[in-house]
Structures are given as C-alpha cells and as structure tokens.
Design an enzyme around this catalytic site. Structure first.
Site, PDB file in Angstrom:
ATOM      1  N   ASP A   7       0.866  -1.177   0.000  1.00  0.00           N
ATOM      2  CA  ASP A   7       0.000   0.000   0.000  1.00  0.00           C
ATOM      3  C   ASP A   7       0.907   1.233   0.000  1.00  0.00           C
ATOM      4  OD1 ASP A   7      -2.291   1.616   0.331  1.00  0.00           O
ATOM      5  OD2 ASP A   7      -2.074   1.567   2.505  1.00  0.00           O
ATOM      6  N   GLU A   9      -0.239   5.014   1.012  1.00  0.00           N
ATOM      7  CA  GLU A   9      -0.482   5.977   2.093  1.00  0.00           C
ATOM      8  C   GLU A   9      -0.531   5.271   3.449  1.00  0.00           C
ATOM      9  OE1 GLU A   9      -3.462   9.115   1.207  1.00  0.00           O
ATOM     10  OE2 GLU A   9      -3.633   8.055  -0.698  1.00  0.00           O
TER      11      GLU A   9
END
Length: 201
Positions: A7, A9
């Site tokens: 991922d 953020e």
C-alpha cells in the site's frame, strides 16, 4: 519468483487526505480507509466536501508537493527492490501519486484516476478495476508469481490474506484486534525481516 505488493499511504508516505485536511482546515477530510472500508463511498463523500468548499485538484496538489515520504521509506524500498520486484497498489490517483513517486525513486504504482473539469474541479473518480488490490494480487499469482503484501487499512486486508505472506504495517488498534492472526509491524526493519523470512520459507 516473488513480487511484494505494498500500500502507499500510511505505509510509505503520510496520508494525503489527512495532510490536506490539516492544510485546508476541514476536519471532516481526515476520514480515510482506516475509518471507511467502502472506498467508492468515501471518495464520493470527499468530492462533495471539496465542491462545497470550492476546492479543486490544484489545491490538493499544492499540499502534496510539500509531503515527503515517511522517514526510512525510500531506503526500505531501495533495499526491497534489490531483493524482489515491488509494486505499489494504491487506491490513490495518478494526479496525486506522481510527485510522491519521484521522491521514492520511481517505483511501479498501480492506482486510479480522477475526473477533473476544465476549471480544476474534481468531478468524479475512475477506479482501475473493482477490488483492485485483491484482483491485482490474484492476476500476478495467475502468471506464476508468489505475492507478499503489506498495508495498514481495511482495503488492504484482501490482498494481504490472498498472498503467500501478508503483514499489517502501522495499522490501527481496531484493525489489529480484528485480525489477530496477521503479523503487525511498526518499523521498516520489522517489515523487512518479515518479508525476508517469508521469502526464505
């Protein structure tokens, strides 16, 4: 052959919407996928708030220009890319991610795109594919790759669970409590050790 799927953020860079919330003084925009599992619903809500306040893409990009990767993120990514292929799979948008990718050494990223009017108003969002994180991991597996995945939010859980090894990274207490079987790490050193361990099995 391994591919690590990360991922963006909360894992490699700060949460863009939280940074924009603080810069714009609009506290409602602090809501992220850690709070709302339905990303489509979350984005429609965000776009409504931006419209209400007369804010567009430029204002968000101005804030993004000042965001730096989390301390140690680029070094972690450099080391990891020396071990295996790495793809960042994010629900963010190309219009947000581009300057951050430069700061991270231009890793590969699969993300979505925004629909933007001529006046810079964000009018909608286009998801690359439904359940993009899980779909991408399964597609990689279908062409002969073993996947390792790490993320911090509800929308990362499917790709983490579908992978040969998966980790929560800097996640919330609630997500960790709801998924006690998933290893949860707080530092890049721990995450790197977890990934190396999975690749050695």
């Amino acid at each position: 052959m391994y591919i690590t799927c990360l991922d963006l953020e909360g894992v490699l860079v700060p949460e863009i919407w939280i940074a924009f919330s603080e810069a714009s003084g609009i506290p409602e925009l602090k809501r992220t996928t850690r709070d709302e599992p339905d990303y489509d619903k979350l984005m429609r809500w965000r776009i409504g708030i931006l419209k209400e306040h007369g804010l567009g893409l430029k204002e968000i990009q101005d804030v993004i220009a000042k965001i730096d990767p989390l301390p140690g993120a680029k070094e972690f990514l450099d080391e990891l890319r020396g071990l295996c292929q790495v793809i960042i799979i994010s629900d963010t948008f190309t219009q947000f991610a581009a300057p951050l990718m430069k700061k991270l050494g231009m890793p590969t990223i699969f993300c979505n795109s925004l629909e933007v009017g001529e006046n810079g108003e964000i009018t909608g969002h286009k998801m690359r594919i439904e359940k993009s994180k899980l779909t991408t991991v399964k597609a990689l597996q279908s062409i002969g790759f073993e996947t390792i995945a790490a993320g911090d939010s509800y929308n990362d859980l499917d790709m983490i669970r579908a992978s040969k090894a998966g980790f929560l990274f800097r996640s919330t207490d609630k997500i960790k409590a709801d998924n006690p079987d998933l290893p949860a790490y707080e530092t890049f050193e721990e995450l790197m050790a977890g990934i190396r361990g999975a690749m050695a099995e």
